[in-house]
Design an enzyme around this catalytic site. Structure first.
Site, PDB file in Angstrom:
ATOM      1  N   SER A  68     -10.708  -4.559   5.162  1.00  0.00           N
ATOM      2  CA  SER A  68     -11.413  -3.677   6.093  1.00  0.00           C
ATOM      3  C   SER A  68     -12.668  -4.331   6.670  1.00  0.00           C
ATOM      4  O   SER A  68     -13.181  -5.322   6.140  1.00  0.00           O
ATOM      5  CB  SER A  68     -11.806  -2.381   5.388  1.00  0.00           C
ATOM      6  OG  SER A  68     -10.718  -1.845   4.679  1.00  0.00           O
TER       7      SER A  68
HETATM    8  N1  SAH Z   1     -10.452  -2.290   0.798  1.00  0.00           N
HETATM    9  C1  SAH Z   1      -9.368  -3.197   1.086  1.00  0.00           C
HETATM   10  C2  SAH Z   1      -8.500  -2.544   2.141  1.00  0.00           C
HETATM   11  C3  SAH Z   1      -7.141  -3.087   2.218  1.00  0.00           C
HETATM   12  S1  SAH Z   1      -6.130  -2.291   3.425  1.00  0.00           S
HETATM   13  C4  SAH Z   1      -9.927  -4.492   1.573  1.00  0.00           C
HETATM   14  O1  SAH Z   1     -10.988  -4.469   2.197  1.00  0.00           O
HETATM   15  O2  SAH Z   1      -9.330  -5.539   1.344  1.00  0.00           O
HETATM   16  C5  SAH Z   1      -5.448  -0.954   2.529  1.00  0.00           C
HETATM   17  C6  SAH Z   1      -4.621  -1.304   1.332  1.00  0.00           C
HETATM   18  O3  SAH Z   1      -4.041  -0.078   0.858  1.00  0.00           O
HETATM   19  C7  SAH Z   1      -3.471  -2.258   1.575  1.00  0.00           C
HETATM   20  O4  SAH Z   1      -3.604  -3.360   0.721  1.00  0.00           O
HETATM   21  C8  SAH Z   1      -2.223  -1.447   1.253  1.00  0.00           C
HETATM   22  O5  SAH Z   1      -1.201  -2.190   0.645  1.00  0.00           O
HETATM   23  C9  SAH Z   1      -2.779  -0.395   0.303  1.00  0.00           C
HETATM   24  N2  SAH Z   1      -2.005   0.843   0.168  1.00  0.00           N
HETATM   25  C10 SAH Z   1      -1.325   1.525   1.103  1.00  0.00           C
HETATM   26  N3  SAH Z   1      -0.755   2.630   0.581  1.00  0.00           N
HETATM   27  C11 SAH Z   1      -1.101   2.643  -0.742  1.00  0.00           C
HETATM   28  C12 SAH Z   1      -0.835   3.530  -1.831  1.00  0.00           C
HETATM   29  N4  SAH Z   1      -0.100   4.624  -1.696  1.00  0.00           N
HETATM   30  N5  SAH Z   1      -1.336   3.215  -3.047  1.00  0.00           N
HETATM   31  C13 SAH Z   1      -2.101   2.099  -3.218  1.00  0.00           C
HETATM   32  N6  SAH Z   1      -2.375   1.241  -2.229  1.00  0.00           N
HETATM   33  C14 SAH Z   1      -1.894   1.491  -1.008  1.00  0.00           C
END
Ligand code: SAH
Length: 225
Positions: A68
């Protein structure tokens, strides 16, 4: 610089620029700005995109996912204000960068990620960074992490069509959750707070665009990410 345990002096200048960018986005809290100086974002990103690590932008991390935008993460932290007494649940570990930010503020961070490879990479980066108060789980975060509930703070880093009830249930009395709620393309940042049995919802920001939350109480996995 002896105070730079990861030997990443060459990144420090870029990091200062990122902090200026975050400040320009309206985050004035010195403690939060210093927090972004303490976590080397490049450590959490795949080799190929590391030169972009200190852009105030979402960065691709593979598996159709992105780390993000830092200023948005700073905004999350400014609203949720995790303290050293707080137990934090993060849904969507992704790169693990935000997990590290939260770990420096909170007592313990529990973070759930559905993509095993991302969780494994995040574990390596968190270990290299040296935080010890983080537990990771590979699974569907829309059902929370019952074993360690209730949580003082819940941070949802993926977009949901609604607030998953399981997460509301796992919020402690006095707890607060921030979650992007809306359609697949655009969402509003929704703050959910719990006081006793009373639960309130308030839109505190947006429009934002997060990758979709895929799981039992959000969008179906077949829909594609
Ligand atoms: N805070 C992280 C954001 C990653 S994007 C960063 O800055 O790196 C959001 C993430 O949520 C992705 O890695 C995706 O695989 C995950 N995601 C999506 N649906 C999910 C779920 N039901 N449970 C856990 N993770 C999930």
């Amino acid at each position: 610089m002896g105070s730079d345990p990861l030997g990443d002096v060459r990144w420090a200048g870029y990091r200062r620029k990122l902090i200026e960018d975050i400040r320009a986005r309206g985050i004035e809290d010195l403690e939060i700005l210093q927090l972004f100086d303490r976590v080397p974002r490049h450590l959490f990103l795949p080799e190929g995109v590391r030169p972009r690590a200190y852009e105030d932008a979402a960065i691709p991390i593979g598996y159709s996912q992105t780390a993000s935008q830092p200023s948005l993460q700073a905004y999350y932290i400014s609203i949720l204000k995790p303290t050293s007494d707080d137990k934090v649940l993060e849904i969507g570990t992704g790169s693990g960068y935000q997990t590290a930010l939260l770990a420096l503020l909170a007592d313990r961070v529990y973070s759930v990620e559905r993509v095993r490879e991302l969780s494994q990479r995040a574990r390596q980066a968190l270990d290299a960074f040296g935080v010890k108060n983080v537990a990771l789980l590979v699974g569907d975060g829309t059902i929370g992490w019952r074993k360690y509930a209730p949580f003082d703070v819940i941070v949802v880093s993926a977009a949901s069509p609604s607030v998953p009830q399981a997460l509301v249930d796992q919020l402690a009395d006095g707890g607060r959750m921030l979650i992007p709620v809306g359609g697949r393309d655009i969402q509003e940042l929704t703050l959910v707070t719990k006081t006793g049995f009373a639960v309130s919802e308030e839109v505190v920001g947006g429009p934002v665009k997060f990758v979709p939350l895929l799981g039992r109480f959000a969008w179906s996995e077949e829909g594609g990410a």
